[in-house]
Design an enzyme around this catalytic site. Structure first.
Site, PDB file in Angstrom:
ATOM      1  N   LYS A  27      -1.424   7.416   9.442  1.00 24.70           N
ATOM      2  CA  LYS A  27      -0.702   7.280   8.175  1.00 24.70           C
ATOM      3  C   LYS A  27      -1.543   7.178   6.867  1.00 24.70           C
ATOM      4  O   LYS A  27      -1.430   7.826   5.788  1.00 24.70           O
ATOM      5  CB  LYS A  27       0.121   6.143   8.232  1.00 24.70           C
ATOM      6  N   THR A  50       0.872  -1.207   0.077  1.00 28.89           N
ATOM      7  CA  THR A  50       0.041  -0.050  -0.006  1.00 28.89           C
ATOM      8  C   THR A  50       0.768   1.090   0.036  1.00 28.89           C
ATOM      9  O   THR A  50       1.519   1.405   1.085  1.00 28.89           O
ATOM     10  CB  THR A  50      -0.891   0.078   1.324  1.00 28.89           C
ATOM     11  N   LYS A  84      -7.117   1.758  -3.556  1.00 27.29           N
ATOM     12  CA  LYS A  84      -7.153   1.478  -1.911  1.00 27.29           C
ATOM     13  C   LYS A  84      -7.062   2.381  -1.254  1.00 27.29           C
ATOM     14  O   LYS A  84      -7.379   2.512  -0.047  1.00 27.29           O
ATOM     15  CB  LYS A  84      -5.531   0.608  -2.081  1.00 27.29           C
TER      16      LYS A  84
END
Lengths: 306, 306
Positions: free
Chosen positions: A239, A95, A171
């Site tokens: 994050k 990711t 994502k």
């Protein structure tokens, strides 16, 4: 497409590499932890001493590292890209921010190799079962070439776009929804706590109504406890929502709800609670409202069945 | 508890009154529309010509009107409260602001009658099936007295608190989650549209991931169309999130996500689109980002099955 280099043998990468071996691929495995390399070798993989060794002679190179910086390190600084045969395919499954993926793809294409942006969802459970959802972005011909490799690790392979970075964006959109869904459950529960509504009954009612979400059912119960078991930390969403906002900035798209949710996770981390379970973002609402987990009233008589 | 006055015979109230009749209660029905009163009489109810007539001699009086103003009108201006026997119970089932419910309850209690705050969820389908979820708030003894009446209309009767207003608050929290969930799906889809990700594939992936919500599956598909069938309008959430923010103000609880979501519905209504389906809040994101429903890219090859 028979030989696959695999870099990043962590909790996700290791079972994914196992599934490649099970499907008959020759796997050249590398990880900075040599014991992981040895463990994969026991399962029949070729142990690679370096990132470049994992890439040498491979038809495709899978990267399941922690972040974009590690992917760049392996490919560029550690020589994996140079070691890959011309025309072979780099498959980035970690990711990463869409912008970083696009930049890395350009470096790879400039070097005469191909690039597929292919992040996954489904977690460790999906990685072990080979049932991951894979969000692949690359020209269709390139995705077709690596289809057998992706199909060995995923239950569904979605072709989400023709340009690398679009997989990372999907994502990212997924994480936008997840992060805001957690924060809004906290906001709702904090309001209920402030006015003295029993949260167990509230959760029971909401879980069966149009107000329900996957996160309400999964994180909601953990918000009713001051120190729940940690499945994913507050800092992960500091994050991930940061990546979401970075993607919005790059695309010049306004994300007001994601921005507000990020602030709530950020403040939780700022109070030194970043390593608690992400359900504990509710503590930022309690801090704002002067309530706490103990603000919950005594439950009245529970469900009166009709 | 055998005779029930029923005020408000609309799309929800009429089937709820039918269920009371089916369970053997004597129902005294009133609505401002006399044809509704007549229609209920055909089913065996006593037709009431006024709100006061519906209340006269009743053990309980159900209010299923549009809002708090109508409830106050029926009880106070139109004399229903005065017509109720001493000690009988007013059951307010309409969706109203918690503050208004608390104030109305005080008026009713001051007049020597009892009050149960009992909003519902489940919509017309639940009203017809008698499977509504009822969120009752009142002292336990009062809820127990009207339990047979509530059980005749609801599949589940939750006792959510001892003070009237807490039921309305639970319904308010429900609407907070619903409204923010719709807006965040719009925010996510608008980001995807801006970066050129196919929204059909995105919806398919999100619906099967931790990013899923009841609203994503219900409203998401309608966001992919410029003029979907209207199931609930933008203006309903302008009102309901307004009630949410009013509850937050009264309780002195910060609701940053609800406040942002309200602004997006408000702006949609402000552009003259308040009567469109609430999924069209996405138009406010398109307006902000300079995109539109046609900004969706051509779908690439769809699902590549493993």
């Amino acid at each position: 497409m028979t030989t696959v280099g695999f870099i990043g043998l962590g909790s996700m990468g290791m079972p994914m590499a196992h599934n490649l071996l099970a499907k008959g691929f020759t796997v050249q495995g590398f990880d900075v932890r040599s014991d992981s390399v040895a463990a994969l070798a026991v399962r029949g993989a070729r142990p690679a001493a370096t990132a470049a060794a994992a890439a040498a002679g491979a038809d495709a190179l899978v990267l399941m590292v922690v972040n974009a910086a590690q992917a760049e390190q392996a490919l560029l600084a550690d020589g994996a890209l140079e070691a890959l045969p011309d025309g072979s395919v780099v498959i980035l499954m970690a990711t990463c921010p869409p912008g970083a993926v696009t930049a890395l793809a350009a470096r790879v294409e400039a070097a005469g190799r191909r690039f597929v942006d292919a992040p996954v969802s489904g977690g460790v459970v999906g990685a072990v079962a080979g049932s991951l959802s894979i969000m692949a972005a690359a020209p269709v011909a390139v995705v077709e070439r690596v289809r057998p490799v992706l199909a060995a690790m995923g239950g569904k392979v979605f072709h989400v776009g023709g340009q690398p970075g679009q997989g990372a964006t999907v994502k990212t959109v997924n994480q936008l929804l997840c992060g805001v869904h957690i924060a809004v459950v906290a906001e709702a529960f904090a309001l209920a706590a402030k006015v003295g509504v029993d949260l167990d009954i509230l959760l029971e009612i909401m879980s069966g109504s149009a107000a329900s979400s996957w996160m309400l059912k999964d994180r909601g119960p953990r918000m009713l406890h001051a120190d729940p078991e940690i499945t994913s930390t507050v800092d992960i969403f500091v994050k991930d929502l940061g990546i979401v906002l970075e993607a919005g900035r790059d695309a010049r798209a306004a994300l007001p709800l994601a921005a507000v949710a990020h602030q709530m996770f950020l403040a939780t981390s700022g109070r030194g609670e970043g390593t608690t379970d992400d359900s504990q973002v509710i503590r930022s609402y309690h801090a704002l409202n002067g309530t706490n987990q103990e603000s919950r009233p005594e439950p009245p008589d529970r469900l009166i069945q009709a």
